[in-house]
Design a protein around this motif. Structure first.
Motif, mmCIF file in Angstrom:
data_model
loop_
_atom_site.group_PDB
_atom_site.id
_atom_site.type_symbol
_atom_site.label_atom_id
_atom_site.label_comp_id
_atom_site.label_asym_id
_atom_site.label_seq_id
_atom_site.Cartn_x
_atom_site.Cartn_y
_atom_site.Cartn_z
ATOM 1 N N VAL A 230 0.877 -1.170 0.000
ATOM 2 C CA VAL A 230 0.000 0.000 0.000
ATOM 3 C C VAL A 230 0.908 1.212 0.000
ATOM 4 O O VAL A 230 1.656 1.447 0.949
ATOM 5 C CB VAL A 230 -0.953 0.002 1.214
ATOM 6 N N GLY A 231 0.859 1.987 -1.080
ATOM 7 C CA GLY A 231 1.809 3.064 -1.310
ATOM 8 C C GLY A 231 1.555 4.326 -0.502
ATOM 9 O O GLY A 231 0.502 4.491 0.128
ATOM 10 N N PRO A 232 2.516 5.242 -0.543
ATOM 11 C CA PRO A 232 2.385 6.498 0.200
ATOM 12 C C PRO A 232 1.206 7.312 -0.314
ATOM 13 O O PRO A 232 0.931 7.354 -1.500
ATOM 14 C CB PRO A 232 3.717 7.212 -0.042
ATOM 15 N N GLY A 233 0.506 7.938 0.620
ATOM 16 C CA GLY A 233 -0.640 8.766 0.249
ATOM 17 C C GLY A 233 -1.909 7.978 -0.012
ATOM 18 O O GLY A 233 -2.969 8.571 -0.197
ATOM 19 N N ALA A 234 -1.842 6.650 -0.011
ATOM 20 C CA ALA A 234 -3.056 5.838 -0.152
ATOM 21 C C ALA A 234 -3.812 5.890 1.171
ATOM 22 O O ALA A 234 -3.204 5.809 2.239
ATOM 23 C CB ALA A 234 -2.709 4.402 -0.510
ATOM 24 N N LYS A 235 -5.142 6.043 1.103
ATOM 25 C CA LYS A 235 -5.936 6.189 2.317
ATOM 26 C C LYS A 235 -7.117 5.238 2.295
ATOM 27 O O LYS A 235 -7.824 5.135 1.301
ATOM 28 C CB LYS A 235 -6.427 7.629 2.466
ATOM 29 N N PHE B 61 -1.525 -4.921 -4.868
ATOM 30 C CA PHE B 61 -0.757 -3.678 -4.975
ATOM 31 C C PHE B 61 -1.740 -2.511 -5.009
ATOM 32 O O PHE B 61 -2.571 -2.427 -5.903
ATOM 33 C CB PHE B 61 0.070 -3.645 -6.266
ATOM 34 N N VAL B 62 -1.623 -1.615 -4.034
ATOM 35 C CA VAL B 62 -2.422 -0.400 -3.988
ATOM 36 C C VAL B 62 -1.439 0.753 -4.163
ATOM 37 O O VAL B 62 -0.642 1.048 -3.270
ATOM 38 C CB VAL B 62 -3.185 -0.277 -2.652
ATOM 39 N N SER B 63 -1.475 1.389 -5.327
ATOM 40 C CA SER B 63 -0.491 2.415 -5.657
ATOM 41 C C SER B 63 -0.685 3.693 -4.835
ATOM 42 O O SER B 63 -1.688 3.854 -4.136
ATOM 43 C CB SER B 63 -0.576 2.755 -7.153
ATOM 44 N N HIS B 64 0.256 4.618 -4.985
ATOM 45 C CA HIS B 64 0.211 5.862 -4.216
ATOM 46 C C HIS B 64 -1.025 6.692 -4.585
ATOM 47 O O HIS B 64 -1.489 6.681 -5.717
ATOM 48 C CB HIS B 64 1.492 6.677 -4.423
ATOM 49 N N TRP C 27 -4.315 -5.209 -8.740
ATOM 50 C CA TRP C 27 -3.434 -4.035 -8.827
ATOM 51 C C TRP C 27 -4.312 -2.818 -9.053
ATOM 52 O O TRP C 27 -5.081 -2.771 -10.019
ATOM 53 C CB TRP C 27 -2.431 -4.208 -9.963
ATOM 54 N N ILE C 28 -4.190 -1.830 -8.142
ATOM 55 C CA ILE C 28 -4.960 -0.585 -8.258
ATOM 56 C C ILE C 28 -3.990 0.540 -8.570
ATOM 57 O O ILE C 28 -3.103 0.852 -7.781
ATOM 58 C CB ILE C 28 -5.745 -0.294 -6.967
ATOM 59 N N GLY C 29 -4.169 1.160 -9.740
ATOM 60 C CA GLY C 29 -3.273 2.218 -10.205
ATOM 61 C C GLY C 29 -3.396 3.493 -9.392
ATOM 62 O O GLY C 29 -4.416 3.758 -8.737
ATOM 63 N N PHE C 30 -2.367 4.334 -9.486
ATOM 64 C CA PHE C 30 -2.279 5.528 -8.649
ATOM 65 C C PHE C 30 -3.461 6.482 -8.839
ATOM 66 O O PHE C 30 -4.036 6.591 -9.904
ATOM 67 C CB PHE C 30 -0.948 6.247 -8.867
ATOM 68 N N ASN C 31 -3.811 7.137 -7.732
ATOM 69 C CA ASN C 31 -4.872 8.150 -7.675
ATOM 70 C C ASN C 31 -6.251 7.627 -8.058
ATOM 71 O O ASN C 31 -7.124 8.411 -8.439
ATOM 72 C CB ASN C 31 -4.517 9.376 -8.522
ATOM 73 N N SER C 32 -6.474 6.337 -7.953
ATOM 74 C CA SER C 32 -7.811 5.783 -8.184
ATOM 75 C C SER C 32 -8.647 5.914 -6.916
ATOM 76 O O SER C 32 -8.113 6.098 -5.824
ATOM 77 C CB SER C 32 -7.721 4.316 -8.588
ATOM 78 N N ALA C 33 -9.970 5.793 -7.089
ATOM 79 C CA ALA C 33 -10.896 5.810 -5.956
ATOM 80 C C ALA C 33 -11.763 4.566 -6.024
ATOM 81 O O ALA C 33 -12.347 4.261 -7.061
ATOM 82 C CB ALA C 33 -11.762 7.066 -5.987
ATOM 83 N N SER D 131 -8.757 5.979 -12.007
ATOM 84 C CA SER D 131 -10.107 5.450 -12.211
ATOM 85 C C SER D 131 -10.967 5.620 -10.962
ATOM 86 O O SER D 131 -10.457 5.687 -9.849
ATOM 87 C CB SER D 131 -10.047 3.966 -12.580
ATOM 88 N N VAL D 132 -12.290 5.674 -11.169
ATOM 89 C CA VAL D 132 -13.250 5.721 -10.068
ATOM 90 C C VAL D 132 -14.122 4.486 -10.188
ATOM 91 O O VAL D 132 -14.898 4.348 -11.132
ATOM 92 C CB VAL D 132 -14.101 7.004 -10.110
ATOM 93 N N VAL D 133 -13.983 3.565 -9.236
ATOM 94 C CA VAL D 133 -14.677 2.279 -9.280
ATOM 95 C C VAL D 133 -15.926 2.373 -8.416
ATOM 96 O O VAL D 133 -15.838 2.482 -7.193
ATOM 97 C CB VAL D 133 -13.766 1.132 -8.809
ATOM 98 N N THR D 134 -17.099 2.328 -9.063
ATOM 99 C CA THR D 134 -18.375 2.445 -8.361
ATOM 100 C C THR D 134 -19.200 1.157 -8.444
ATOM 101 O O THR D 134 -20.243 1.059 -7.803
ATOM 102 C CB THR D 134 -19.208 3.602 -8.940
ATOM 103 N N HIS D 135 -18.755 0.195 -9.256
ATOM 104 C CA HIS D 135 -19.458 -1.083 -9.410
ATOM 105 C C HIS D 135 -18.449 -2.219 -9.326
ATOM 106 O O HIS D 135 -17.253 -2.026 -9.528
ATOM 107 C CB HIS D 135 -20.187 -1.139 -10.759
ATOM 108 N N ASP D 136 -18.948 -3.425 -9.088
ATOM 109 C CA ASP D 136 -18.081 -4.595 -8.999
ATOM 110 C C ASP D 136 -17.251 -4.768 -10.258
ATOM 111 O O ASP D 136 -17.693 -4.436 -11.363
ATOM 112 C CB ASP D 136 -18.908 -5.862 -8.776
ATOM 113 N N VAL D 137 -16.042 -5.298 -10.089
ATOM 114 C CA VAL D 137 -15.128 -5.567 -11.194
ATOM 115 C C VAL D 137 -14.913 -7.076 -11.256
ATOM 116 O O VAL D 137 -14.548 -7.691 -10.254
ATOM 117 C CB VAL D 137 -13.780 -4.837 -10.992
ATOM 118 N N GLU D 138 -15.141 -7.656 -12.418
ATOM 119 C CA GLU D 138 -14.978 -9.097 -12.586
ATOM 120 C C GLU D 138 -13.508 -9.502 -12.444
ATOM 121 O O GLU D 138 -12.604 -8.718 -12.743
ATOM 122 C CB GLU D 138 -15.488 -9.537 -13.964
ATOM 123 N N ALA D 139 -13.280 -10.739 -12.047
ATOM 124 C CA ALA D 139 -11.918 -11.259 -11.927
ATOM 125 C C ALA D 139 -11.175 -11.125 -13.252
ATOM 126 O O ALA D 139 -11.755 -11.322 -14.318
ATOM 127 C CB ALA D 139 -11.971 -12.730 -11.505
#
Length: 199
Positions: free
Chosen positions: A81-86, A100-103, A151-157, A174-182
């Protein structure tokens, strides 16, 4: 030789400070012995230590905010979990292993505030005058599940109620508001499928 010694003496207090900070963080969570934190790490957990769990070999550089006494955050093994991730939890944020949760990523299992302008103002007034909320704010919240190998790219929500399936990739911003398939690759606001990742 003198320069090296001087540098070592200057660096010594910061190393002690960093170790004390990490020791303090461990009092606010249940972390595996080999989980790592950095000086950027922040854990705001005024409730039970067991509300936050961090798995083996994980490196956590972000921030966790436990907002209610029922909230829980779980992070599996070998995660980053990268810096600035909350991570903001009122209910549950459950992160699998090898994630992986990017910054700069924001993970919210709640709306943060009431949808009522009057209620938001009243709670803010309480905070500014009494130093705390005197009555709970009616905030919608739903659990988040991020499965293994994501893997979640930087500055996503990542927003409330979402499940991100195993091996999925969330593109930066990206802004994820719905389920994401495998094993899906999603990008955009709102995030949409643009491809497939590999196992």
């Amino acid at each position: 030789m003198i320069d090296r010694l001087a540098y070592a003496l200057l660096a010594f207090p910061s190393r002690i400070r960093d170790r004390l900070w990490v020791a303090k963080l461990r009092r606010y969570c249940c972390a595996a012995e080999d989980a790592e934190f950095t000086p950027q790490t922040s854990i705001h957990n005024p409730f039970a230590r067991a509300a936050v769990g961090i798995g083996s070999r994980s490196l956590f550089m972000g921030e966790i905010n436990i907002i209610t006494d029922a909230a829980k955050v779980r992070i599996g093994d070998w995660c980053f979990v990268g810096p600035g991730a909350k991570l903001w939890a009122m209910e549950s944020i459950d992160i699998g292993s090898r994630v992986f949760v990017s910054h700069g990523v924001q993970v919210f299992d709640n709306n943060s505030h009431s949808l009522s302008a009057g209620e938001r103002h009243e709670r803010y007034r309480e905070l500014r005058t009494a130093g705390r909320h005197l009555t709970p704010e009616a905030v919608v919240h739903r659990a988040i599940r991020i499965e293994d190998d994501v893997w979640i790219g930087f500055n996503s929500a990542i927003m409330k109620g979402v499940t991100i399936g195993r091996g999925a990739v969330v593109g930066a911003g990206s802004v994820v508001t719905h389920d994401v398939e495998a094993y899906s690759v999603v990008v955009g606001n709102p995030a949409r499928v643009v491809g497939q990742s590999k196992t």
